[in-house]
Design an enzyme around this catalytic site. Sequence first.
Site, PDB file in Angstrom:
ATOM      1  N   LYS A 179       0.894  -1.166   0.000  1.00 37.43           N
ATOM      2  CA  LYS A 179       0.000   0.000   0.000  1.00 37.43           C
ATOM      3  C   LYS A 179       0.928   1.210   0.000  1.00 37.43           C
ATOM      4  O   LYS A 179       1.425   1.634   1.025  1.00 37.43           O
ATOM      5  CB  LYS A 179      -0.879  -0.020   1.254  1.00 37.43           C
ATOM      6  CG  LYS A 179      -2.218   0.680   1.096  1.00 37.43           C
ATOM      7  CD  LYS A 179      -2.157   2.121   0.633  1.00 37.43           C
ATOM      8  CE  LYS A 179      -1.854   3.064   1.762  1.00 37.43           C
ATOM      9  NZ  LYS A 179      -1.619   4.458   1.328  1.00 37.43           N
ATOM     10  N   GLU A 254       9.558   1.915  10.666  1.00 40.21           N
ATOM     11  CA  GLU A 254      10.594   2.942  10.548  1.00 40.21           C
ATOM     12  C   GLU A 254       9.821   4.250  10.604  1.00 40.21           C
ATOM     13  O   GLU A 254       9.133   4.607   9.653  1.00 40.21           O
ATOM     14  CB  GLU A 254      11.317   2.743   9.217  1.00 40.21           C
ATOM     15  CG  GLU A 254      12.766   3.136   9.228  1.00 40.21           C
ATOM     16  CD  GLU A 254      12.936   4.605   8.897  1.00 40.21           C
ATOM     17  OE1 GLU A 254      12.152   5.430   9.396  1.00 40.21           O
ATOM     18  OE2 GLU A 254      13.861   4.915   8.141  1.00 40.21           O
ATOM     19  N   CYS A 288      13.569  10.908   7.154  1.00 40.06           N
ATOM     20  CA  CYS A 288      13.430  10.520   8.565  1.00 40.06           C
ATOM     21  C   CYS A 288      14.723  10.778   9.329  1.00 40.06           C
ATOM     22  O   CYS A 288      14.695  10.940  10.539  1.00 40.06           O
ATOM     23  CB  CYS A 288      13.031   9.064   8.657  1.00 40.06           C
ATOM     24  SG  CYS A 288      13.995   8.012   7.589  1.00 40.06           S
ATOM     25  N   GLU A 389       8.689  16.474  15.147  1.00 44.53           N
ATOM     26  CA  GLU A 389       9.139  16.295  13.763  1.00 44.53           C
ATOM     27  C   GLU A 389       8.411  17.277  12.851  1.00 44.53           C
ATOM     28  O   GLU A 389       7.182  17.278  12.780  1.00 44.53           O
ATOM     29  CB  GLU A 389       8.874  14.859  13.305  1.00 44.53           C
ATOM     30  CG  GLU A 389       9.535  14.555  11.987  1.00 44.53           C
ATOM     31  CD  GLU A 389       9.414  13.093  11.568  1.00 44.53           C
ATOM     32  OE1 GLU A 389       8.332  12.516  11.711  1.00 44.53           O
ATOM     33  OE2 GLU A 389      10.423  12.553  11.075  1.00 44.53           O
TER      34      GLU A 389
END
Length: 503
Positions: A179, A254, A288, A389
């Site tokens: 997906k 992750e 990331c 973040e």
Amino acid sequence: MQASDTDAPQWPMIIGGKKVEAQSGKRFDIINPATGLAYCSVPEGDAADIDIAVDAAKKGFDIWSKMSALQRASILMKAADILQERLADFVDAEVLQTGRPIREMRAQLARTPEWYSYFASVARTYESKVHPFGGDHVNYGRRLALGVVGLVTPWNHPLLILTKKLAPALAAGNAVVVKPSEVAPITPLMLADVFSEAGLPEGVYNVVTGFGAGAGAALTAHRDIAKIDLTGGTETGRKVAALAGERLIPFSGELGGKASVIVFDDVSVDRAAAATLFASFVAAGQTCVQGARLLVHESIHDAVLEKLIARANALVVGAPDDESTQMGPVVSDRQLATVEKYVAIGKDEGARLVAGGERLSGEGRDGGYFYAPTIFADVSNDMRIAQEEIFGPVVCVMKFSTEAEAVALANGTDFGLAASVWSSNIARAKRVAEDIEAGIVWINDHHRIDPSSPWGGFKDSGIGKENGIVCYEGYTRMQSIVLNTSEEPFDWFAEDGKQKRYS
Ligand code: TXE
């Protein structure tokens, strides 16, 4: 403009080796971040399509998992070669869907075939262990494929992140349902032709396009999925991990990050500025492992900051398909709104905005999601901009005086994906690196990757590893075979006075 209403390309999704529409017949548009305009559309898959894809994958698994490691490896090697030949097409598609500069995507995609050849080699050379059971018993472990695994992937490195999961999953004999991100699903769809030409059996590689709440949630909740591997935000990771926990299947995630770039006083100002520029602004900060926090020794702080500001202001921000562009737009209006929100928060918190802090338009940027490389100085570690973040071209600069303070600052976040330590004193750099609570720490480098090199976070940055043998093993389950080679009769309940053992 609605791409689905025009003659713009209408991509099908891939189930059981066939190019298909969603059961609902619905489609949605994919937007070019450099223009804000829709340029193609994909099917909006949901639970009904996921059911069909998982059934197709089960059939694919029956064939693929029974092939020898040699057969699987040779198909993956062929896929690596075909992908290599088509890289230019993949680069163009990545540039269009992510808005990342062509020079960046060329450099990144040039390495993706290596994952397939590396994991083909792992499959060919993986050796099972014989355990020291003792006595007349021989005990060996068999690594078996898990079954149908669900891969849920993001938009920032659409092909590379998928490849990091897919190559080990396939090498170990699993079938997959992917997906991809609803923002950038095109290169995962393009990969289907590569696999089909390489000879991958139908049903082993399935891609259901759709949204997280629809196709994503259906895939991760499906009863026949044997493992879920996700790259995405930490909150998504928690939800998906909880579903995996209910069904007792492995989960690998992750997730978010807030990496520090730690610069000691023996690093030249030029090197420190170049390091931070790359760590913070490659992919417009949407990685990331972005160096979102620059921790710099107080004695060189002002000089490094001055250089960094000058270099950030000089970055060429523009059309991603232009060879001279160094930084493209952020990926979506949503991501742009997040960046704008955090810049406002940083100003309110009292951080000093010393570069950027605004949307960019004009010179071919109108309509696109362009934002200037942004630097905040005088940041303190408890500010939200230092902790949360942002996932955009924003870096927070802090200073430290001692090694212990640098380590405490670097460890002072809930995330633990990555960090980099810059110093010519290798003993110090190693000491600091080993004290940092992060899954990946570079010394005198940032954002380097190799298919053999374990990659994954500590703390809120996730669980599990990508890359390397450890990742291959994570796509298997181990069966322990205990073989008794003795012909000696064994009768536990016989009252014959003999010393017996059962453990
Ligand atoms: O991620 P999401 P988004 C971080 C980054 C970014 C934030 C949001 O901070 O600003 O996450 O980005 C699917 N069940 N990262 O919204 O939603 C979704 O469809 C199953 C860090 O793009 O986590 C997509 O395919 N699947 C990161 C994938 O999860 C679900 C990369 C990631 O989307 C789902 C991307 C659900 N309930 C974002 N909800 C990194 N680690 O590099 C969403 N998805």
